[in-house]
Design a protein around this motif. Structure first.
Motif, PDB file in Angstrom:
ATOM      1  N   LEU A   1       0.832  -1.208   0.000  1.00 42.40           N
ATOM      2  CA  LEU A   1       0.000   0.000   0.000  1.00 42.40           C
ATOM      3  C   LEU A   1       0.866   1.257   0.000  1.00 42.40           C
ATOM      4  CD1 LEU A   1      -2.825  -1.020   2.514  1.00 42.40           C
ATOM      5  CD2 LEU A   1      -2.992  -0.828   0.027  1.00 42.40           C
ATOM      6  N   ALA A   2       1.937   1.234   0.773  1.00 44.36           N
ATOM      7  CA  ALA A   2       2.829   2.400   0.813  1.00 44.36           C
ATOM      8  C   ALA A   2       3.470   2.626  -0.541  1.00 44.36           C
ATOM      9  CB  ALA A   2       3.892   2.200   1.887  1.00 44.36           C
ATOM     10  N   TYR A   3       3.892   1.546  -1.192  1.00 43.85           N
ATOM     11  CA  TYR A   3       4.531   1.673  -2.509  1.00 43.85           C
ATOM     12  C   TYR A   3       3.535   2.161  -3.559  1.00 43.85           C
ATOM     13  CZ  TYR A   3       6.999   0.330  -6.786  1.00 43.85           C
ATOM     14  OH  TYR A   3       7.593   0.342  -8.017  1.00 43.85           O
ATOM     15  N   GLY A   4       2.369   1.515  -3.633  1.00 43.65           N
ATOM     16  CA  GLY A   4       1.382   1.875  -4.651  1.00 43.65           C
ATOM     17  C   GLY A   4       0.823   3.269  -4.457  1.00 43.65           C
ATOM     18  N   LEU A   5       0.402   3.580  -3.234  1.00 42.60           N
ATOM     19  CA  LEU A   5      -0.147   4.908  -2.976  1.00 42.60           C
ATOM     20  C   LEU A   5       0.941   5.974  -3.076  1.00 42.60           C
ATOM     21  CD1 LEU A   5      -2.537   4.093   0.002  1.00 42.60           C
ATOM     22  CD2 LEU A   5      -3.142   4.457  -2.397  1.00 42.60           C
ATOM     23  N   GLY A   6       2.176   5.606  -2.696  1.00 41.20           N
ATOM     24  CA  GLY A   6       3.284   6.546  -2.855  1.00 41.20           C
ATOM     25  C   GLY A   6       3.536   6.880  -4.311  1.00 41.20           C
TER      26      GLY A   6
ATOM     27  N   GLY B   1       3.896  15.124 -11.627  1.00 36.56           N
ATOM     28  CA  GLY B   1       3.258  15.189 -12.931  1.00 36.56           C
ATOM     29  C   GLY B   1       3.489  14.009 -13.831  1.00 36.56           C
ATOM     30  N   ASN B   2       4.342  13.051 -13.430  1.00 33.69           N
ATOM     31  CA  ASN B   2       4.617  11.925 -14.319  1.00 33.69           C
ATOM     32  C   ASN B   2       5.140  10.758 -13.502  1.00 33.69           C
ATOM     33  OD1 ASN B   2       6.047  10.219 -16.416  1.00 33.69           O
ATOM     34  ND2 ASN B   2       5.219  11.844 -17.710  1.00 33.69           N
ATOM     35  N   ALA B   3       4.679   9.554 -13.832  1.00 34.49           N
ATOM     36  CA  ALA B   3       5.121   8.366 -13.109  1.00 34.49           C
ATOM     37  C   ALA B   3       6.595   8.072 -13.343  1.00 34.49           C
ATOM     38  CB  ALA B   3       4.271   7.161 -13.516  1.00 34.49           C
ATOM     39  N   PHE B   4       7.162   8.566 -14.458  1.00 34.17           N
ATOM     40  CA  PHE B   4       8.579   8.349 -14.712  1.00 34.17           C
ATOM     41  C   PHE B   4       9.429   8.996 -13.626  1.00 34.17           C
ATOM     42  CE2 PHE B   4       7.021   8.144 -19.217  1.00 34.17           C
ATOM     43  CZ  PHE B   4       7.268   6.794 -19.372  1.00 34.17           C
ATOM     44  N   ALA B   5       8.982  10.120 -13.100  1.00 34.45           N
ATOM     45  CA  ALA B   5       9.730  10.798 -12.044  1.00 34.45           C
ATOM     46  C   ALA B   5       9.523  10.115 -10.700  1.00 34.45           C
ATOM     47  CB  ALA B   5       9.302  12.260 -11.964  1.00 34.45           C
ATOM     48  N   ALA B   6       8.334   9.587 -10.472  1.00 35.61           N
ATOM     49  CA  ALA B   6       8.037   8.955  -9.186  1.00 35.61           C
ATOM     50  C   ALA B   6       8.667   7.573  -9.062  1.00 35.61           C
ATOM     51  CB  ALA B   6       6.522   8.845  -9.008  1.00 35.61           C
TER      52      ALA B   6
ATOM     53  N   VAL C   1      12.235   7.050  -7.368  1.00 34.65           N
ATOM     54  CA  VAL C   1      12.216   7.448  -5.964  1.00 34.65           C
ATOM     55  C   VAL C   1      11.525   6.381  -5.115  1.00 34.65           C
ATOM     56  CG1 VAL C   1      11.370   9.157  -4.322  1.00 34.65           C
ATOM     57  CG2 VAL C   1      12.274   9.892  -6.533  1.00 34.65           C
ATOM     58  N   MET C   2      10.325   5.963  -5.519  1.00 39.18           N
ATOM     59  CA  MET C   2       9.566   5.001  -4.726  1.00 39.18           C
ATOM     60  C   MET C   2      10.174   3.606  -4.796  1.00 39.18           C
ATOM     61  SD  MET C   2       7.492   6.986  -3.400  1.00 39.18           S
ATOM     62  CE  MET C   2       6.743   5.689  -2.423  1.00 39.18           C
ATOM     63  N   THR C   3      10.773   3.260  -5.925  1.00 41.78           N
ATOM     64  CA  THR C   3      11.388   1.941  -6.038  1.00 41.78           C
ATOM     65  C   THR C   3      12.649   1.862  -5.188  1.00 41.78           C
ATOM     66  OG1 THR C   3      10.496   1.656  -8.271  1.00 41.78           O
ATOM     67  CG2 THR C   3      12.320   0.231  -7.632  1.00 41.78           C
ATOM     68  N   ALA C   4      13.448   2.924  -5.193  1.00 45.96           N
ATOM     69  CA  ALA C   4      14.655   2.945  -4.367  1.00 45.96           C
ATOM     70  C   ALA C   4      14.313   3.011  -2.885  1.00 45.96           C
ATOM     71  CB  ALA C   4      15.531   4.129  -4.757  1.00 45.96           C
ATOM     72  N   GLY C   5      13.195   3.669  -2.547  1.00 49.94           N
ATOM     73  CA  GLY C   5      12.847   3.853  -1.147  1.00 49.94           C
ATOM     74  C   GLY C   5      12.050   2.716  -0.540  1.00 49.94           C
ATOM     75  N   ILE C   6      11.130   2.128  -1.324  1.00 47.79           N
ATOM     76  CA  ILE C   6      10.240   1.099  -0.777  1.00 47.79           C
ATOM     77  C   ILE C   6      10.327  -0.197  -1.565  1.00 47.79           C
ATOM     78  CG2 ILE C   6       7.835   0.534  -0.223  1.00 47.79           C
ATOM     79  CD1 ILE C   6       7.289   3.503   0.045  1.00 47.79           C
ATOM     80  N   GLY C   7      10.300  -0.092  -2.897  1.00 53.83           N
ATOM     81  CA  GLY C   7      10.239  -1.294  -3.725  1.00 53.83           C
ATOM     82  C   GLY C   7      11.415  -2.231  -3.506  1.00 53.83           C
ATOM     83  N   LEU C   8      12.643  -1.725  -3.628  1.00 56.84           N
ATOM     84  CA  LEU C   8      13.833  -2.582  -3.511  1.00 56.84           C
ATOM     85  C   LEU C   8      14.100  -3.045  -2.080  1.00 56.84           C
ATOM     86  CD1 LEU C   8      16.338  -0.979  -6.029  1.00 56.84           C
ATOM     87  CD2 LEU C   8      15.429  -3.296  -6.103  1.00 56.84           C
ATOM     88  N   PRO C   9      14.236  -2.116  -1.109  1.00 54.87           N
ATOM     89  CA  PRO C   9      14.631  -2.575   0.225  1.00 54.87           C
ATOM     90  C   PRO C   9      13.546  -3.356   0.969  1.00 54.87           C
ATOM     91  CG  PRO C   9      14.203  -0.222   0.241  1.00 54.87           C
ATOM     92  CD  PRO C   9      14.126  -0.648  -1.187  1.00 54.87           C
ATOM     93  N   LEU C  10      12.291  -2.947   0.827  1.00 60.08           N
ATOM     94  CA  LEU C  10      11.243  -3.558   1.630  1.00 60.08           C
ATOM     95  C   LEU C  10      10.517  -4.691   0.903  1.00 60.08           C
ATOM     96  CD1 LEU C  10       9.714  -0.386   3.326  1.00 60.08           C
ATOM     97  CD2 LEU C  10      11.520  -1.891   4.146  1.00 60.08           C
ATOM     98  N   LEU C  11      10.063  -4.437  -0.325  1.00 58.96           N
ATOM     99  CA  LEU C  11       9.253  -5.448  -1.007  1.00 58.96           C
ATOM    100  C   LEU C  11      10.100  -6.534  -1.666  1.00 58.96           C
ATOM    101  CD1 LEU C  11       6.477  -3.161  -2.550  1.00 58.96           C
ATOM    102  CD2 LEU C  11       6.178  -4.943  -0.820  1.00 58.96           C
ATOM    103  N   ILE C  12      11.150  -6.142  -2.381  1.00 63.32           N
ATOM    104  CA  ILE C  12      11.943  -7.131  -3.121  1.00 63.32           C
ATOM    105  C   ILE C  12      12.923  -7.856  -2.204  1.00 63.32           C
ATOM    106  CG2 ILE C  12      13.603  -7.455  -4.986  1.00 63.32           C
ATOM    107  CD1 ILE C  12      12.249  -5.136  -6.447  1.00 63.32           C
ATOM    108  N   HIS C  13      13.736  -7.106  -1.461  1.00 63.36           N
ATOM    109  CA  HIS C  13      14.764  -7.734  -0.627  1.00 63.36           C
ATOM    110  C   HIS C  13      14.195  -8.363   0.642  1.00 63.36           C
ATOM    111  CE1 HIS C  13      17.967  -4.951  -2.625  1.00 63.36           C
ATOM    112  NE2 HIS C  13      17.673  -6.000  -3.371  1.00 63.36           N
ATOM    113  N   GLN C  14      13.279  -7.655   1.294  1.00 66.48           N
ATOM    114  CA  GLN C  14      12.784  -8.150   2.576  1.00 66.48           C
ATOM    115  C   GLN C  14      11.657  -9.158   2.424  1.00 66.48           C
ATOM    116  OE1 GLN C  14      12.314  -5.182   5.618  1.00 66.48           O
ATOM    117  NE2 GLN C  14      10.667  -6.286   6.653  1.00 66.48           N
ATOM    118  N   HIS C  15      10.724  -8.885   1.489  1.00 64.09           N
ATOM    119  CA  HIS C  15       9.554  -9.755   1.360  1.00 64.09           C
ATOM    120  C   HIS C  15       9.604 -10.658   0.133  1.00 64.09           C
ATOM    121  CE1 HIS C  15       7.390  -7.960   4.733  1.00 64.09           C
ATOM    122  NE2 HIS C  15       7.739  -6.765   4.276  1.00 64.09           N
ATOM    123  N   GLY C  16      10.624 -10.535  -0.711  1.00 65.79           N
ATOM    124  CA  GLY C  16      10.782 -11.434  -1.845  1.00 65.79           C
ATOM    125  C   GLY C  16       9.802 -11.201  -2.979  1.00 65.79           C
ATOM    126  N   ALA C  17       9.363  -9.954  -3.204  1.00 66.89           N
ATOM    127  CA  ALA C  17       8.429  -9.662  -4.292  1.00 66.89           C
ATOM    128  C   ALA C  17       9.108  -9.840  -5.642  1.00 66.89           C
ATOM    129  CB  ALA C  17       7.901  -8.236  -4.163  1.00 66.89           C
TER     130      ALA C  17
END
Length: 322
Positions: A216-221, A230-235, A238-254
Motif C-alpha cells: 500500500l505504501a509503494y502503490g499509494l506513494g 506530474g509523471n510516473a517516470f519521475a516517481a 524514488v519510490m522503487t529505491a525507497g520502498i520497492g527494492l529494500p522492503l518489497l523485493i529484498h525483505q519480502h521477496g516480491a
C-alpha cells in the motif's frame, strides 16, 4: 546495424526542421527552443563520450542550453497554426476510415516484437539492432515504420509528415518535453538520496514487516508522487529505491518485474488526476477549447480511482505469487 545514435540523429533533424520553420515564420522563441532541443538530443552521445574522457565542457554547454530552454518556454505563445480546411479533413477521414488506426497500432506491436526477438535477428552475420536499450530502439524503429505506413495509407508526400509533426509539436509547445524532463528529475532525486529518505520515513510510519502495508505504501506513494511531479517516470525511481527494492523485493521477496510493471501502471493513475501533467491534461483541454480547464481531469477521475484499487489488489496478489 540500427542503434540509438541513428534514431537520435533523426529526431534531432526533425526538431531542427521545426526550429528552422518557426524562425522563418518569425516565431523566434519557438525556433530557438526546438533548435536547442535538437542540438541536445542529436549531440547527447557526444556529451556522454566527452564526460567519459574527463572533459566537462560539453556537459556545461548542455547545462547552459537547459537554462536557456527554461527562459524561452514562457515566451512560447500558443497560436492557431494553419491546417487543412475542416471539410477536407472530414472527407479524408471518411475516405480512409478505420485504416487510419493501422499506423498507430503498428507502434506498440512492432516495439513488442523487437523487444522479444530483436536481439536474435542478424543480417549477414551481424546483429540487426545495435547496443543500447532494446526497448528504445524498438520504439524508435516502430515509429519510423509507422510514419512510412501513414504516408502509404494517406498517399501523402513525405514533407506532409514533417509539416504535420511540426504543427502538433508547436501546438503542444514546451509541454511536449515534460515526460523527458520529469524522467530526468526522477533520476536526479534517486541519485541525491531522496529514495533513502523516503525509506526511512516509511519505515518509521508503517510496519515494515507487514507485506500488505509495504504494498500500500509503494502503490499509494507512486500515485502521490506522480500527482506532485506530474509523471510516473519521475516517481518510479524514488519510490522503487525507497520502498520497492529494500522492503518489497529484498525483505519480502516480491517479483521485481511484476512489481515494476504494476507500480508504473499505478503511478499512471496519478497522472490522470493532476494538472502537473500539463501535456496530458491541460494541453488537450486547450486544444479542445473546453470551458473548464480541468475538464479532462474531471472526466478521468471515475477511471483513475477504480483502476488504482484494482492495481493495488493485483500487486498484492501477483508480486508474491510468482
Amino acid at each position: 546495424m540500427l542503434g540509438l545514435d541513428l534514431f537520435y540523429l533523426l529526431l534531432g533533424l526533425f526538431l531542427l526542421y521545426a526550429g528552422v520553420v518557426n524562425l522563418r515564420q518569425r516565431r523566434y522563441a519557438h525556433g530557438a527552443f526546438w533548435t536547442l532541443v535538437a542540438g541536445l538530443i542529436a549531440g547527447g552521445n557526444a556529451v556522454l563520450r566527452a564526460n567519459a574522457a574527463g572533459d566537462p565542457l560539453p556537459a556545461q554547454c548542455a547545462g547552459a542550453a537547459i537554462i536557456a530552454l527554461a527562459l524561452l518556454a514562457p515566451r512560447m505563445r500558443r497560436e492557431h497554426l494553419a491546417e487543412a480546411p475542416e471539410a477536407q479533413r472530414r472527407a479524408s477521414a471518411a475516405r480512409l476510415g478505420h485504416r487510419l488506426f493501422g499506423p498507430a497500432l503498428m507502434i506498440p506491436v512492432i516495439t513488442v516484437l523487437v523487444v522479444l526477438f530483436g536481439e536474435k535477428l542478424q543480417w549477414q552475420g551481424h546483429r540487426l539492432f545495435g547496443d543500447g536499450s532494446i526497448t528504445l530502439i524498438g520504439l524508435a524503429f516502430a515509429s519510423v515504420l509507422s510514419a512510412l505506413a501513414a504516408l502509404r495509407v494517406t498517399r501523402e508526400k513525405p514533407v506532409m509528415a514533417l509539416a504535420e509533426g511540426r504543427r502538433l509539436l508547436d501546438t503542444m509547445g514546451w509541454a511536449a518535453m515534460l515526460p523527458l524532463v520529469l524522467a530526468a528529475l526522477g533520476g536526479v532525486f534517486a541519485a541525491s538520496g531522496v529514495g533513502e529518505a523516503v525509506a526511512s520515513l516509511v519505515a518509521a510510519v508503517i510496519p515494515a514487516d507487514n507485506a500488505l502495508a509495504c504494498v500500500l505504501a509503494y502503490g499509494l506513494g507512486m500515485v502521490v508522487f506522480t500527482v506532485i511531479m506530474g509523471n510516473a517516470f519521475a516517481a518510479f525511481p524514488v519510490m522503487t529505491a525507497g520502498i520497492g527494492l529494500p522492503l518489497l523485493i529484498h525483505q519480502h521477496g516480491a517479483n521485481p518485474a511484476i512489481l515494476g510493471a504494476l507500480g508504473m501502471l499505478t503511478g499512471y493513475c496519478g497522472t490522470l488526476l493532476t494538472p502537473m501533467a500539463a501535456n496530458f491534461n491541460l494541453v488537450p483541454a486547450a486544444l479542445l477549447e473546453l470551458d473548464d480547464p480541468n475538464g479532462v481531469i474531471r472526466a478521468q477521475v471515475p477511471t483513475a480511482l477504480p483502476l488504482m484499487l484494482v492495481n493495488l489488489l493485483l500487486m498484492y496478489w501477483l508480486v508474491f505469487a510468482f
